[in-house]
Design an enzyme around this catalytic site. Structure first.
Site, PDB file in Angstrom:
ATOM      1  N   ASP A  22       0.885  -1.157   0.000  1.00 41.91           N
ATOM      2  CA  ASP A  22       0.000   0.000   0.000  1.00 41.91           C
ATOM      3  C   ASP A  22       0.939   1.227   0.000  1.00 41.91           C
ATOM      4  O   ASP A  22       2.135   1.081   0.257  1.00 41.91           O
ATOM      5  CB  ASP A  22      -0.866  -0.044   1.276  1.00 41.91           C
TER       6      ASP A  22
ATOM      7  N   ASP B  36       0.028   5.136   0.999  1.00 41.38           N
ATOM      8  CA  ASP B  36      -0.155   6.145   2.050  1.00 41.38           C
ATOM      9  C   ASP B  36      -0.129   5.515   3.432  1.00 41.38           C
ATOM     10  O   ASP B  36      -0.855   4.555   3.695  1.00 41.38           O
ATOM     11  CB  ASP B  36      -1.481   6.888   1.843  1.00 41.38           C
TER      12      ASP B  36
ATOM     13  N   ASP C  31      -1.124  -0.574   5.996  1.00 43.43           N
ATOM     14  CA  ASP C  31      -1.343  -0.078   7.359  1.00 43.43           C
ATOM     15  C   ASP C  31      -2.799  -0.229   7.793  1.00 43.43           C
ATOM     16  O   ASP C  31      -3.089  -0.261   8.984  1.00 43.43           O
ATOM     17  CB  ASP C  31      -0.958   1.406   7.449  1.00 43.43           C
TER      18      ASP C  31
END
Lengths: 248, 675
Positions: free
Chosen positions: A21, A23, A196
């Protein structure tokens, strides 16, 4: 914190590919967003001669409105649309140039204040060396995500990128994961997904059989259903050490 | 972010643990014998002149040779220590504990300042500063107070780095009020501010706030008798004459001579940057402590500057400084009083007759080697030093109304008016404005310009040949040549400045302006100073001269309307423009492309010619001045020292042109350095 394996069965062989991922996984998103939004609001309040709190309020309403109207698609994250609508909410009609200016101010300040987490590049170099394919699966529009990747100098480290603009739906919908697996041409259980967000990255990827690895924030201790998470870590150094030690 | 990095380091906790152990279990003897007596007396007997009050009560004049600043920083926690001590009937121990905790806070502030200065070197800062054996020994074991003025001085340097000059002057004044020896840094800072034309505006506010603070905190207190006796009258001040050579009844004091030579050397550099300022100041502090009798506190004066150097130098330099720090502790430990351990009562091997000449010689050797390396490395790696020898010469050529002056002005906006010396070839016209020849001759004809004179002037300017220039004074006055000293950048604009090979060779960077013909035509019509009508007629005649100039150029800028079909008066409106750039050397084109795409989001097409590694790049899209500023920071962070304090960045194609020229300068400087 070390690389903590929760589901040992998923780690019996070296992965063929790792999906990241972007961001908040490759770089801390929140501090950059905070400064960037402040800069854009500050500029808007000066140009429009209104208070910052007034513009911020309009921005937040606009953000919710855009997200609600568009649903979970890439354009629902468009800062340009948020700023455009915020100005409209303030009764100032569509100010095209100003909307573009605020969007660029936001992303410029965002990039200026963004820095990769330590050891990200070192890990990617090791993956390249060990011939492990790499890909990015991210929400938001392709244009800005591509710009971020180039800004961080990561464009040569990733083999593929899939944005929700390309796949049609944000994570945790499986469109993006299915598309990246198709591009990589690798079975799901031979891939790792590092992200995250528990809901978007872990649940979405795990449902497809991808080995899901949670990038934890240092101070982030939330209760989760462990069955969706195969491993967790907070610093890329631990993952780097994991690959160097070659425990497979 | 930095604080998180500090807290995530195990070494930080190790350093903290060591400090806490020293603070709790060791009571420095000089705290008991000297400082505590004065601080406790001052707290119990508040007075404008606490020194006089202390002396009149039979206090030791050597107890506190410091001013109000030290007292203000150290009193609050000592006061709390005193209160708690009165409860436990042990005021000496608890006030010393208060003093130790004060230093822990000061010490941690130092760590934070360093982490702000070197945000990417947190681990090194913790190793070199937080775990420094010298700092821990001097501050927590021996109990000297010199860390405070050294860190205030560091704070002053941090303000300088952040371009907060008034605040910096104020903080320097506080540092000098805390410890008079900090005044050693002042001459170097003044030279730094004065020599840099772009910083000269900051000279006055710096001086003003420094003088203001010094007046209130150092000069006015000097009217107090106690202050004069204890602070100004300290016998320690005579130590600057300790290192001397005597022969035939004459004594030569080495330290003042070496210090004066350092000031002279910095002055002779003509231009210095921040790194050089830090180096010269650090070297002067290091030399001072080497040439004075070994006193633990004084070794801390140079510590912040040594850390600056230790972070930037190679492994050998880092090792030498660590060795210097360790040997300093070995030398100082038996020579000075140290601490009493509250468990073992006495924990020192103090022996005033201890003969450590051998260790002292090693320290002297290490110190001199560090100074030499520091000096050599600071100068060799300094772009400013290179530029102070020879200003960078940029030539901007192109036909009439091609935007040469506009680019020159845009570059002046970036470098600052005072740093740029503009030489306009129009002032080298052979014929005066009233001469009939002026009316009949073509502006495109290079023979109408005195290119030889222009070449001579460029030569003199490039080599900063002031004497020669002053000899030519009459000539210079006629040319309106600036009488001030040349600075870092010379920009020469003219239509034929690359026409002659000998003249073209004078330029470090050659730029050719070649806007779209129809755009130029309408710019010309729009201009108040219309050029001769025969411009287009005879431009074909001199076409080859312009072609030759284009061939030798490093960069060719060609501005065109995005919509090339536009004609007529539409072109006079503010229309979107695109920029086509030719690079003779495509070495940085890839970096530039990535930055333009990622930061500005422009549309970009670049083609690299692999035969000669030249490139053509076409850029279009809306770019704000803020984007250009970030591009500069991202692409050329080292050039910040060359830029004006508040550089004016342009929007759109003109801003991109500013960046491209800066990149070419950076590339040229690297070439000069590698040579």
């Amino acid at each position: 914190m070390t690389f903590n394996i929760i589901n040992k069965k998923s780690f019996i062989e070296i992965p063929k590919a790792i999906i990241f991922d972007t961001d908040n996984t490759l770089y801390p998103y929140k501090p950059s967003h905070k400064v960037a939004l402040k800069a854009a609001i500050n500029k808007a309040s000066k140009i429009l001669s209104i208070s910052e709190s007034e513009f911020k309020k309009a921005y937040l309403i606009s953000r919710e409105e855009v997200k609600y109207r568009l649903g979970e698609v890439a354009s629902s994250h468009s800062r340009l649309l948020y700023f455009q609508r915020a100005i409209e909410i303030l009764g100032l009609q569509s100010q095209i140039l100003l909307s573009l200016d605020l969007e660029q101010t936001y992303w410029r300040t965002f990039l200026q204040n963004s820095e990769l987490f330590p050891n990200v590049i070192e890990l990617l170099k090791i993956l390249k060396k060990q011939n492990i394919k790499t890909a990015i699966v991210t929400d938001l529009t392709a244009q800005i995500q591509f710009r971020k990747i180039i800004y961080f100098g990561l464009e040569d480290y990733f083999d593929y990128i899939v944005t929700s603009e390309e796949s049609g739906k944000d994570k945790p919908f499986q469109n993006s994961f299915e598309l990246v697996l198709k591009k990589l041409d690798i079975e799901a259980n031979k891939c790792w997904m590092i992200g995250d967000s528990f809901n978007s990255d872990m649940v979405g990827s795990n449902k497809l059989g991808i080995v899901s690895i949670h990038k934890k924030e240092r101070s982030h201790f939330f209760k989760k259903e462990v069955s969706y998470v195969d491993a967790e870590f907070s610093e890329f150094k631990s993952l780097q050490d994991f690959f160097i030690s070659n425990i497979f | 972010m930095n604080i998180n990095s500090i807290f995530s380091s195990k070494s930080f906790y190790l350093g903290l643990f060591i400090r806490v152990i020293f603070i709790i279990f060791f009571v420095p003897i000089i705290h008991i014998d000297l400082f505590n007596n004065f601080i406790i007396h001052s707290i119990q007997n508040p007075s404008i002149d606490p020194w006089d009050s202390f002396l009149s009560n039979g206090g030791d004049p050597l107890s506190f040779p410091y001013g109000y600043i030290m007292l203000a920083f150290l009193s609050p926690l000592s006061f709390f220590g005193l209160i708690i001590g009165s409860i436990f009937n042990n005021s000496i121990y608890f006030s010393s504990l208060g003093l130790g905790l004060s230093f822990l806070l000061i010490d941690y502030s130092g760590l934070l300042i360093f982490s702000k200065i070197f945000p990417k070197n947190i681990n090194e800062i913790i190793s070199y500063y937080w775990l420094s054996p010298l700092l821990i020994y001097v501050t927590y074991f021996h109990g000297q107070l010199d860390l405070l003025p050294s860190l205030i001085m560091l704070c002053g340097f941090f303000c300088l780095m952040k371009r907060k000059f008034s605040l910096s002057g104020f903080v320097f004044g506080i540092a000098c009020a805390a410890k008079l020896s900090m005044v050693l840094a002042i001459p170097f800072t003044l030279i730094y501010l004065w020599q840099n034309m772009r910083l000269r505006a900051a000279f006055r506010p710096f001086i003003f706030y420094f003088c203001l603070t010094t007046t209130f905190l150092s000069l006015i207190p000097s009217f107090l008798e106690g202050y004069r006796k204890m602070v100004l009258g300290t016998p320690l001040k005579n130590n600057i004459f300790w290192f001397s050579v005597s022969f035939d009844g004459f004594t030569i004091y080495i330290l003042p001579i070496v210090f004066s030579i350092l000031i002279y050397l910095m002055w002779r550099m003509l231009k210095t940057n921040y790194d050089l300022l830090v180096s010269f100041t650090g070297i002067s502090f290091l030399i001072s402590i080497l040439m004075m009798p070994p006193n633990p506190g004084w070794y801390l004066w140079s510590l912040p500057f040594l850390i600056f150097y230790q972070i930037k130098t190679d492994l050998q330099g880092k090792f030498l400084i660590s060795l210097f720090s360790i040997f300093s502790v070995i030398l100082l430990y038996p020579l000075h009083s140290g601490s009493n351990n509250i468990i073992f009562k006495s924990f020192n091997i103090y022996n005033e007759n201890s003969n450590n000449s051998f260790i002292y010689s090693i320290i002297l050797f290490l110190g001199v080697i560090i100074c030499l390396r520091w000096y050599r490395e600071s100068i060799q790696k300094n772009d400013y030093f290179i530029l102070s020898r020879r200003p960078l010469c940029i030539g901007i050529s192109g036909s009439s109304q091609s935007g040469k002056k506009q680019l020159c002005n845009n570059l002046k906006d970036v470098f600052g008016e005072s740093s740029v010396n503009h030489i306009d070839s129009n002032k080298y016209h052979k014929w005066s404005d009233y001469s009939p020849m002026r009316r009949t001759s073509s502006i495109n004809d290079p023979l109408n310009f005195d290119l030889l004179k222009l070449s001579q002037i460029l030569q003199l300017s490039k080599f900063n040949n002031f004497n020669e220039l002053s000899n030519n004074n009459k000539f210079l006055r006629k040319l309106n040549f600036p009488s001030k000293r040349m600075d870092s950048i010379i920009i020469c604009t003219g239509m034929h400045i690359f026409a002659a090979d000998s003249l073209a060779d004078k330029f470090d960077i050659k730029i050719f302006m070649d806007p779209a013909l129809k755009l130029k035509k309408f710019w010309t019509e729009d201009s108040k100073n219309k050029v001769n009508d025969d411009y287009s007629k005879d431009s074909k005649k001199f076409k080859n001269i312009f072609l030759k100039q284009k061939k030798v150029s490093d960069i060719i800028f060609s501005i065109k309307p995005v919509n090339e079909d536009l004609n007529g008066k539409e072109l006079l409106e503010k229309i979107p423009l695109k920029l086509k750039v030719y690079f003779s050397d495509a070495i940085f084109v890839d970096r530039l492309s990535k930055a333009l795409i990622s930061i500005c989001g422009v549309k970009l097409d670049s083609q690299i010619n692999y035969d000669n590694l030249s490139a053509i790049m076409t850029i279009e899209g809306e770019v704000w001045s803020g984007d250009i500023e970030l591009l500069a920071l991202h692409l050329i962070p080292n050039l910040e020292e060359f830029l004006d304090l508040k550089p004016k960045w342009q929007d759109d194609v003109f801003g991109i042109m500013q960046i491209i020229v800066l990149l070419q300068i950076d590339h040229t400087l690297n070439k000069v350095y590698l040579k």
